[in-house]
Design an enzyme around this catalytic site. Structure first.
Site, PDB file in Angstrom:
ATOM      1  N   THR A  52     -21.426  -5.522  -4.641  1.00  0.00           N
ATOM      2  CA  THR A  52     -21.126  -4.099  -4.825  1.00  0.00           C
ATOM      3  C   THR A  52     -21.956  -3.251  -3.870  1.00  0.00           C
ATOM      4  O   THR A  52     -21.537  -2.163  -3.473  1.00  0.00           O
ATOM      5  CB  THR A  52     -21.384  -3.687  -6.284  1.00  0.00           C
ATOM      6  OG1 THR A  52     -20.597  -4.519  -7.147  1.00  0.00           O
ATOM      7  CG2 THR A  52     -21.008  -2.241  -6.528  1.00  0.00           C
ATOM      8  N   TYR A 140     -25.696 -16.317 -10.332  1.00  0.00           N
ATOM      9  CA  TYR A 140     -24.453 -15.544 -10.394  1.00  0.00           C
ATOM     10  C   TYR A 140     -23.272 -16.505 -10.320  1.00  0.00           C
ATOM     11  O   TYR A 140     -23.036 -17.141  -9.298  1.00  0.00           O
ATOM     12  CB  TYR A 140     -24.431 -14.554  -9.232  1.00  0.00           C
ATOM     13  CG  TYR A 140     -23.331 -13.512  -9.264  1.00  0.00           C
ATOM     14  CD1 TYR A 140     -22.463 -13.369 -10.340  1.00  0.00           C
ATOM     15  CD2 TYR A 140     -23.170 -12.647  -8.188  1.00  0.00           C
ATOM     16  CE1 TYR A 140     -21.481 -12.397 -10.350  1.00  0.00           C
ATOM     17  CE2 TYR A 140     -22.194 -11.669  -8.186  1.00  0.00           C
ATOM     18  CZ  TYR A 140     -21.343 -11.542  -9.262  1.00  0.00           C
ATOM     19  OH  TYR A 140     -20.374 -10.581  -9.257  1.00  0.00           O
ATOM     20  N   LYS A 168     -25.726 -14.152 -14.426  1.00  0.00           N
ATOM     21  CA  LYS A 168     -24.718 -13.099 -14.372  1.00  0.00           C
ATOM     22  C   LYS A 168     -23.382 -13.814 -14.463  1.00  0.00           C
ATOM     23  O   LYS A 168     -22.966 -14.500 -13.529  1.00  0.00           O
ATOM     24  CB  LYS A 168     -24.822 -12.267 -13.086  1.00  0.00           C
ATOM     25  CG  LYS A 168     -23.777 -11.144 -13.029  1.00  0.00           C
ATOM     26  CD  LYS A 168     -23.850 -10.351 -11.727  1.00  0.00           C
ATOM     27  CE  LYS A 168     -22.746  -9.287 -11.704  1.00  0.00           C
ATOM     28  NZ  LYS A 168     -22.722  -8.547 -10.415  1.00  0.00           N
ATOM     29  N   VAL A 208     -24.620  -6.702 -16.328  1.00  0.00           N
ATOM     30  CA  VAL A 208     -24.840  -6.241 -14.957  1.00  0.00           C
ATOM     31  C   VAL A 208     -23.541  -5.570 -14.557  1.00  0.00           C
ATOM     32  O   VAL A 208     -22.548  -6.235 -14.257  1.00  0.00           O
ATOM     33  CB  VAL A 208     -25.178  -7.397 -13.997  1.00  0.00           C
ATOM     34  CG1 VAL A 208     -25.396  -6.849 -12.588  1.00  0.00           C
ATOM     35  CG2 VAL A 208     -26.407  -8.157 -14.463  1.00  0.00           C
TER      36      VAL A 208
END
Length: 297
Positions: A52, A140, A168, A208
């Site tokens: 992001t 992640y 995550k 998150v």
């Protein structure tokens, strides 16, 4: 080893990286945005240089400058997690060392993407990175981007490392996640805003987020309501946030977050190619989604 059940708090936002109008890093804007996310949106921690944050199109030097600016801006009010994931283990370690020197409180390490290593290679990647640094690591798991899922057995194996403390989770496989939360003490954070409540129900601890540039208070209240045993309140907040929890992903989240921030007069700037800035129609749709969640953009 028993870890802190919430090593990075309850709510984190994967912060976008502000650029100036000519596309260079907006260091002052990054500090201002980080402050807004903590003070106004209630974040316990920020993830810097995640996808992001346009990490594929920022240089290593820009990542270091950005991280240092955010660490200084937030002080002791929140933790800062540095995205250091690449599909090159050696490069990831380089970024991790740089982040550690810059004052990061933790590392976000994504599954190596595109080269699709076997599970033995996935495990070796995470364990090698964790061995090389002194910071806690959040793994992640996002197979729809990385191309490879972290298998349940692999996750349980790497969970034995003292510094691998959190996940995550953007896999969207609640059965797999439930097995891991029942067999390890990894702190599971949703990597999908709309999946926060379901993940909490099977042992997750937080989020998150992406829409949390705007929905932070809703998401934080949802998590806290669930923790105090008020499932009805958590469900009501989940339903309130859903239009924007999901609407932020009508396009890549970075594009719409930056459009929303610009509409609010907050630092954002343009996106870098190959992303493109959201147009008027996309901004209008985002405003509708936000309004449906009770938020004005």
């Amino acid at each position: 080893m028993t870890h802190d059940p919430r090593p990075f708090g309850r709510l984190l936002t994967a912060m976008v990286t502000p650029f100036t109008t000519d596309g260079t890093l907006d260091v002052e804007g990054a500090a201002k945005l980080a402050t807004y996310l903590i003070d106004e949106q209630g974040n316990d921690a920020l993830v810097i240089s995640g996808t992001t944050g346009e990490s594929p199109t920022t240089t290593d030097a820009e990542k270091d400058t950005l991280l240092r600016a955010v660490v200084e801006a937030v002080g002791d009010r929140a933790r800062v997690v540095a995205g250091v994931g690449t599909n090159n283990t050696a490069h990831t370690i380089e970024l991790a060392h740089t982040a550690e020197k810059a004052g990061a409180h933790g590392l976000l390490v994504v599954t190596p993407y595109y080269n699709k290593p076997p599970q033995a290679g996935v495990a070796k990647h995470f364990l090698t990175v964790a061995d090389a640094v002194g910071l806690p690591v959040m793994v992640y798991d996002i197979p729809h981007r990385a191309g490879t899922a972290i298998a349940t057995e692999t996750m349980c194996r790497i969970a034995e490392h003292d510094r691998i403390v959190a996940v995550k989770d953007a896999k969207g496989d609640f059965v797999a996640s439930s097995w891991v939360t029942s067999r390890t003490d990894l702190a599971y954070y949703s990597g999908d805003d709309a999946a926060t409540l379901p993940l909490l129900a099977i042992g997750g601890v937080g989020l998150v987020g992406t829409s949390t540039h705007f929905t932070g208070r809703i998401a934080k209240d949802l998590i806290e309501a669930f923790e105090r045993g008020d499932a009805a309140a958590a469900l009501a907040l989940h339903r309130q946030g859903m239009p924007l929890f999901t609407g932020i992903f009508r396009q890549p989240g970075t594009m719409l977050v930056k459009a929303g921030l610009r509409a609010r007069g907050l630092p954002a700037g343009p996106v870098r190619s190959p992303l493109v800035d959201a147009g008027d129609d996309e901004l209008n749709q985002l405003r509708q989604d936000a309004a449906a969640a009770g938020i004005v953009l």
